[in-house]
Design a protein around this motif. Structure first.
Motif, PDB file in Angstrom:
ATOM      1  N   ARG A  19      -2.411   5.083  -7.772  1.00 35.55           N
ATOM      2  CA  ARG A  19      -3.244   5.096  -6.063  1.00 35.55           C
ATOM      3  C   ARG A  19      -4.096   3.974  -6.063  1.00 35.55           C
ATOM      4  O   ARG A  19      -4.316   3.647  -4.820  1.00 35.55           O
ATOM      5  CB  ARG A  19      -3.732   6.808  -6.478  1.00 35.55           C
ATOM      6  N   GLN A  20      -4.636   3.714  -7.149  1.00 34.00           N
ATOM      7  CA  GLN A  20      -5.638   2.390  -6.957  1.00 34.00           C
ATOM      8  C   GLN A  20      -4.923   1.274  -6.662  1.00 34.00           C
ATOM      9  O   GLN A  20      -5.374   0.353  -5.477  1.00 34.00           O
ATOM     10  CB  GLN A  20      -6.345   2.092  -8.303  1.00 34.00           C
ATOM     11  N   GLU A  54      -4.340   1.292  -2.933  1.00 37.93           N
ATOM     12  CA  GLU A  54      -5.480   0.955  -2.105  1.00 37.93           C
ATOM     13  C   GLU A  54      -5.826  -0.440  -2.281  1.00 37.93           C
ATOM     14  O   GLU A  54      -6.270  -1.060  -1.142  1.00 37.93           O
ATOM     15  CB  GLU A  54      -6.852   1.600  -2.714  1.00 37.93           C
ATOM     16  N   GLY A 102       0.815  -0.927   0.166  1.00 38.82           N
ATOM     17  CA  GLY A 102      -0.096   0.206   0.071  1.00 38.82           C
ATOM     18  C   GLY A 102       0.732   1.279  -0.070  1.00 38.82           C
ATOM     19  O   GLY A 102       0.374   2.401   0.342  1.00 38.82           O
TER      20      GLY A 102
END
Ligand code: ATP
Ligand code: MG
Length: 499
Positions: free
Chosen positions: A187-188, A191, A32
């Motif tokens: 960014r995805q 996550e 992450g």
């Protein structure tokens, strides 16, 4: 609570003949999070990542994934362990289609031996869509631009459900829009708990997208930090081992006669009524967004494209440049931005890559090559540009990516053209070497050469240009003196606001 790394590389060592590329390096990556991996050209970044992805075997050290020690046997094994990589150099097969490249080694089959083409095409379509990439999955890779190939590499690496993704200078060939898209995807991935290792020489990107940073210098581990704890100056000094006093060494221009004059030049819809003058001893910065026509203009002047109207004068004389050969004969050189695609013969030495385009310079009596001069030049430029190579006779493909670029640069500088058009001169080049390139451009300028510098790096444009032209949709939307120019006005002109 201290976060546990998903990946730990400890005390990694690796030598090549004549080079200790890694002398005991550590790297960690966290789920992450994005770990930036920084260091000068030749510091060992790509080598370390090739060890992680199974391309090279380490000489010493240990690698732990999820706390468990692993011995990576090869590329396939690394993938099974959840590691995928976007290589710095392009690694797609150009004679295959996009979907064949994406599923290479992971082909979808419908029965025992039958490939399920339709399914692969369908899934490729979905992936392309996710990236807003409007292109048929059946397009051959060789028909793509370098930027598009890079996007396919990125899609490929991110589509394998990997736990650790390495991105080795992914944005060097991307447009601003594509870069934004990539950051969204990153960014995805964060996550979803993916750990990313991100290599780049662009500082703004590091601060935008990364959480931590690991710095290497000359094969040594310098440190790991939270990015929020280190500012840009500190990072640069960790990378280069000293403080860089003045990153943009500007020298006042001593302007001479007009070297190049472009009058009302047009090229279909791409370039409209372009007029400007470039003087001897001047660095003219060409700013603008990607796609504004800057590279088209450069290629037109260099004879790669044909104009549909207007005139060009070199030193007061009207010229008809129909090919790059004509351009070179008129004293014009063009260093293209597509350095991944052109410019190097990978299996030749550093020496020959530098001298190849300049054989005239070395023609001695009876067509024998003046070898001493050839070697002297090579050594001089190796030093001037601090090219990291074990010798002039090193095969160029063994140099790090950034050092290969410096060789191309040297090749054109050696050609000592009167007019030098240079497209994104410092892309992929580390901070320390950037400064050396600026010094060199200053030196050429002091010798009375005329330089046209296209750049998307705003600081660079502002830092070393004497005058700046801004382009927007194929037109010149503004011209600024060095004193007038600032980031705001350039941006305004670049998006087409002209009042
Ligand atoms: N296959 C090889 N054979 C010989 N030397 C090599 C080989 N691969 C890398 N090297 C050398 O190892 C050193 C580290 O190179 P590496 O490609 O890891 O640098 P890098 O940090 O990725 O640099 P860049 O920012 O320019 O991409 C360099 O001196 C390079 O010339
Ligand atoms: Mg590299």
């Amino acid at each position: 609570m201290i976060k546990q790394p998903i990946l730990e590389m400890i005390n990694i060592k690796k030598s090549f003949p004549g080079v200790k590329a890694l002398k005991g390096v550590n790297l960690r990556a966290y789920s992450g999070e994005v770990m930036a991996l920084l260091g000068e050209n030749g510091a060992g970044k790509s080598t370390l990542m090739k060890i992680l992805s199974g391309v090279y075997k380490k000489d010493e050290g240990s690698i732990k994934i999820n706390g468990k020690e692993v011995e990576i046997q090869g590329i396939k094994h690394a993938e099974e362990l959840g590691v995928s990589i976007i290589h710095q150099e392009l690694s797609l097969l150009s004679n295959l289609t996009i979907y064949e490249n994406l599923f290479l080694g992971h082909e979808i089959t419908s029965s025992m031996f039958k490939l399920n083409k339709n399914e692969m095409i369908k899934r490729t379509e979905e992936l392309l869509k996710k990236f807003d990439f409007n292109i048929s999955p059946k397009t051959l890779v060789k028909e793509l631009t370098v930027g598009e190939m890079q996007m396919i590499e990125i899609i490929k690496a991110t589509s394998k459900n990997s736990k650790i993704i390495v991105m080795d200078e992914p944005t060097t060939a991307l447009t601003d829009v594509e870069t934004k898209k990539l950051f969204e995807i990153i960014r995805q991935l964060k996550e979803q708990g993916v750990a990313i290792i991100y290599i780049s020489h662009r500082m703004e990107e590091i601060y935008e997208i990364c959480d931590r940073v690991t710095v290497l210098r000359d094969g040594e581990f310098i440190g790991e930090e939270l990015l929020s704890n280190v500012d840009k100056e500190k990072l640069i000094s960790m990378m280069v081992g000293r403080k860089l006093e003045e990153q943009f060494p500007y020298r006042k221009a001593n302007l001479g006669d007009i070297a190049l004059e472009v009058n009302n030049v047009c090229m279909g819809k791409k370039l409209k009524d372009i007029s400007f003058k470039l003087r001897k001893g001047e660095i003219l910065g060409i700013a603008g967004l990607m796609g504004s026509g800057r590279t088209e203009l450069a290629k037109l002047i260099f004879g790669e494209y044909k104009k549909t109207g207007g005139e060009i004068f070199v030193e007061g004389k009207k010229v008809e440049i129909r090919s790059p050969k004509d351009a070179i004969e008129s004293g014009i050189a063009y260093l293209s931005e597509d350095r991944k695609k052109e410019g190097l013969v990978l299996n030749l030495t550093v020496l020959h890559n530098m001298s190849l385009a300049n054989l005239k310079r070395y023609e001695g009596r009876g067509f024998r090559i003046n070898k001493e001069m050839e070697l002297r030049d090579c050594e001089e430029y190796t030093k001037k540009l601090s090219i990291k190579t074990s010798s002039p006779y090193q095969i160029i493909k063994n140099l790090s990516g950034g050092n290969q670029q410096k060789v191309i640069l040297a090749k054109w500088l050696l050609n000592s053209p009167n007019i030098l058009i240079i497209d994104e001169p410092t892309r992929g080049i580390d901070v320390g070497a950037k400064k050396e390139i600026y010094e060199l451009l200053n030196e050429l300028k002091a010798q009375g050469k005329a330089i046209m510098m296209i750049s998307s790096d705003m600081e660079e444009i502002l830092g070393i240009s004497d005058r700046i032209i801004v382009m927007h949709e194929g037109k010149i939307s503004g011209e600024l003196t060095r004193e007038e120019a600032n980031q705001e006005t350039i941006m305004k002109y670049a998006v087409g606001i002209t009042n």
